[in-house]
Design an enzyme around this catalytic site. Structure first.
Site, mmCIF file in Angstrom:
data_model
loop_
_atom_site.group_PDB
_atom_site.id
_atom_site.type_symbol
_atom_site.label_atom_id
_atom_site.label_comp_id
_atom_site.label_asym_id
_atom_site.label_seq_id
_atom_site.Cartn_x
_atom_site.Cartn_y
_atom_site.Cartn_z
ATOM 1 N N ASP A 278 34.746 43.002 39.481
ATOM 2 C CA ASP A 278 35.753 43.321 38.458
ATOM 3 C C ASP A 278 36.043 44.821 38.360
ATOM 4 O OD1 ASP A 278 35.822 40.619 37.853
ATOM 5 O OD2 ASP A 278 34.244 40.804 36.343
ATOM 6 N N LYS B 272 39.710 45.653 42.054
ATOM 7 C CA LYS B 272 40.089 45.470 43.462
ATOM 8 C C LYS B 272 41.506 44.927 43.561
ATOM 9 C CE LYS B 272 36.539 42.727 43.902
ATOM 10 N NZ LYS B 272 35.896 42.965 42.595
ATOM 11 N N GLY C 151 38.318 36.738 40.393
ATOM 12 C CA GLY C 151 39.496 36.801 39.533
ATOM 13 C C GLY C 151 40.068 38.191 39.696
ATOM 14 N N HIS C 152 41.145 38.312 40.452
ATOM 15 C CA HIS C 152 41.725 39.622 40.750
ATOM 16 C C HIS C 152 43.044 39.765 39.996
ATOM 17 C CE1 HIS C 152 39.314 39.860 44.771
ATOM 18 N NE2 HIS C 152 38.556 39.764 43.702
ATOM 19 N N GLN D 232 34.041 39.974 44.509
ATOM 20 C CA GLN D 232 32.771 40.348 43.868
ATOM 21 C C GLN D 232 32.486 41.837 44.115
ATOM 22 O OE1 GLN D 232 32.532 37.009 45.821
ATOM 23 N NE2 GLN D 232 33.600 36.533 43.929
ATOM 24 N N ARG E 119 32.171 40.852 29.286
ATOM 25 C CA ARG E 119 31.436 41.599 30.307
ATOM 26 C C ARG E 119 30.478 42.565 29.618
ATOM 27 N NH1 ARG E 119 37.003 42.948 33.316
ATOM 28 N NH2 ARG E 119 37.261 41.025 34.517
#
Ligand code: GDP
Ligand code: IMO
Ligand code: MG
Length: 430
Positions: free
Chosen positions: A18, A21, A45-46, A226, A307
Site C-alpha cells: 500500500d 504503487k 488493491g492498487h 504487496q 492500517r
C-alpha cells in the site's frame, strides 16, 4: 523514466504494501507499451485517482487506464477468474476499452472458490491476518505441484481430476477448522466452465509476448504487488504473503531474464503502514496513530481494514533497497505529514541492549526491537501544489535528504497527493 536506454522497469513496494504503487504505475504507464503483473493476486488493491474518480485495481495491471497500453497477468500471479471478469466488466461499463489488450498467462495458477473458503476459515490465516482472497492456499497447491493452471481449462478430464482432489483436501481442511462450509466438485467445475471460454480467449504465452516486446524496443513496466517486507523469503516471516514480491520475483513471475530489468523503482510512504498482523517496530502510540491514519486515509483498499501506522523506518527501506537492488525511490504521501509539528525517522533498533542497523531475520527480535529515532522539525505548510523539489519547504527537503542518505538510494519521485498530476520528479536524483 523510460528513455532510450531504460526500456524495462519494475515498480516494487519497499515497505509492507500500500505504498502507492498503483499511483506510480499510473504515472509511468503514460510512456509504457506494456504493464505486467508478476505475483500475488486479488489480495492487491492498487488505487489510481484520475480527475474526480478513484479506482482500485486488484488483478488487472494499473496500466489498463491508459488507452493503448497492453496489459498482462504473468505466470507468477495466482489468478481468481471470477474477480478478474468482475473487474473487466466494471472497467468496460465505465467506457474503458479492455478488449484485445489484456492477456493472462496460460501458466498462471487459478485461485479456486475452495481456496478462498479455506483461507477465510483457517486459524493460521487468521493469525496472520490475511486478506481472505485464497492466496496462501492457491500458492500451496502450486508449490505442491497439484495446482490448476489456466491451460488446464482446455482439458476437461484433467480439470475434473485436479478439482476433485482439490475439493477433497479443502473440505478436509474446512472440517478441521470447524467451518460448516463445504466445496462441491460439480459446482466448482460448472463455475469454471462458465468462465473458461472467456478466459481461454485471453490466455497467452505471456513470457514470449513480453520477450518479443522487449526485443522490439518496447517500454515494459512490471507492476509489483504487496511490499518487500511481505516477501515470502525476505519479509517478516511468517507474517508475509506467499509470493516473492521483490525484484527477483518479477523475472520469474513474467518469464523473462532478470538481465532484462534495467531500473527498479521502490515505492515508499513518507511514513510506514502495515495491514494485518506481525511486527511493525515504529508503530505509533495513540492518539498520534489515529491522527496519522485519518490524515492519510489509511484504510485497506481490498479489505477496508484500518492500517497500522508508524514513523518512517530507515532500517526497513535500506534493507528493501539492498534486497531489490533499487535504482530509485518514489516517496509518496509526503503531504500527509504537512501538519505535524515534528517527525521521526528510525535509524536502528535496540534489541536486548544491542544496536542493529541491518534488518534482522528473526521476527522475535523485531517484536522486541526498540527503534532508535532521529527527530525532524515539521514543515507545517501544505505541499500538495508543489511540483519542483526546490519549492518544497526546507524542513521537508531535509527530511527527504535523510531518507535518501539512509537508504543509499536516490529519490526519483515525491508524491504529494492522490492525483496523477500531484507528483514531483521523473529523473533519478531530482
Ligand atoms: P498500492 O497498493 O501500493 O497501490 O497502494 P494503495 O492504493 O493500496 O494505497 C495508497 C493510498 O494512498 C491510495 O488511497 C492512494 O490514492 C493514496 N496516495 C497515493 N499517493 C499519495 C500521495 O502522495 N498523497 C496522498 N495523500 N495520498 C496518496
Ligand atoms: P498491495 O498490492 C498490504 C498482507 C495481508 C496479510 C499478509 C498475508 O495493495 O500493496 P495474503 O492475503 O496475501 O495471504 O495476506 O499480507 N497483504 C497486504 N498488505 N497491501 C497488500 O497489497 C497486501 N496483500 C497482502 O494483510 O498481513
Ligand atoms: Mg494496496
Amino acid at each position: 523514466m523510460f528513455d532510450a536506454t531504460t526500456r524495462t522497469l519494475v515498480v516494487v513496494g519497499a515497505q509492507w504494501g500500500d505504498e502507492g504503487k498503483g499511483k506510480l504505475v499510473d504515472v509511468l504507464a503514460e510512456k509504457a507499451d506494456w504493464v505486467v503483473r508478476y505475483q500475488g493476486g486479488a489480495n492487491a488493491g492498487h488505487t489510481v485517482h484520475i480527475g474526480n474518480k478513484s479506482r482500485v485495481l486488484h488483478q488487472i495491471p494499473s496500466g489498463i487506464l491508459h488507452e493503448g497500453v497492453r496489459c498482462a497477468i504473468g505466470n507468477g500471479v495466482v489468478m481468481d477468474p471470477e474477480t478478474l471478469f468482475h473487474e473487466i466488466d466494471k472497467l468496460v461499463a465505465d467506457g474503458i476499452d479492455v478488449e484485445g489488450r489484456l492477456y493472462v498467462s496460460e501458466r498462471a495458477h487459478l485461485v479456486m472458490a475452495y481456496h478462498k473458503l479455506v483461507d477465510k476459515a483457517s486459524a493460521s490465516s487468521k493469525a496472520i491476518g490475511t486478506t481472505g482472497r485464497g492466496i496462501g492456499p492457491a500458492y500451496e497447491d502450486k508449490v505442491a505441484r497439484r495446482g490448476v493452471r489456466v491451460l488446464d481449462l482446455r482439458s476437461p478430464d484433467r480439470l475434473r481430476e485436479l478439482v476433485t482432489a482439490g475439493v477433497a483436501r479443502a473440505n478436509w481442511s474446512l472440517e478441521r477448522s470447524g467451518s460448516s462450509e463445504r466445496a462441491s466438485v460439480d459446482d466448482t467445475i460448472a463455475a469454471l466452465n462458465t468462465l473458461a471460454p472467456r478466459l481461454l480467449g485471453i490466455a497467452e504465452d505471456v513470457g514470449l509476448c513480453v520477450h518479443r516486446a522487449i526485443k522490439s524496443g518496447a517500454a515494459v513496466l512490471l507492476e509489483g504487488a504487496q511490499g518487500s517486507l511481505l516477501d515470502i523469503d525476505h519479509g517478516t516471516y511468517p507474517y508475509v504473503t506467499s509470493s516473492n514480491t521483490t525484484v527477483g520475483g518479477a523475472a520469474t513471475g513474467v518469464g523473462i531474464s532478470p538481465m532484462c530489468i534495467q531500473y527498479a523503482l521502490g515505492v515508499v510512504k513518507a511514513y510506514t503502514t502495515r495491514v494485518g498482523n506481525g511486527p511493525l517496530p515504529t508503530e505509533l502510540d495513540e492518539p498520534l496513530q489515529s491522527e496519522v491514519r485519518a490524515l492519510g486515509n489509511e484504510f485497506g483498499a481490498t479489505t477496508g481494514r484500518a492500517r497500522r501506522c508508524g514513523w518512517f523506518d530507515g532500517v526497513v527501506v535500506r534493507y528493501a533497497a539492498r534486497v531489490n537492488g533499487l535504482t530509485g525511490l518514489a516517496v509518496t504521501k509526503l503531504d500527509v505529514l504537512d501538519t505535524l509539528e515534528q517527525l521521526a525517522i528510525c535509524t536502528g533498533y535496540r534489541v536486548d541492549g544491542e544496536l542493529h542497523v541491518e534488518f534482522p531475520a528473526d521476527v522475535g527480535m523485531l517484536e522486541r526491537a526498540e527503534p532508535v529515532y532521529e527527530w525532524f522539525e515539521g514543515w507545517q505548510r501544505p505541499t500538495q501544489d508543489v511540483r519542483q523539489l526546490e519549492d518544497l519547504p526546507s524542513a521537508a527537503r531535509a527530511y527527504l535528504d535523510r531518507i535518501e542518505a539512509l537508504c543509499e538510494t536516490p529519490i526519483a519521485f515525491v508524491s504529494v497527493g492522490t492525483r496523477r498530476d500531484q507528483i514531483i520528479g521523473g529523473h533519478a536524483g531530482v
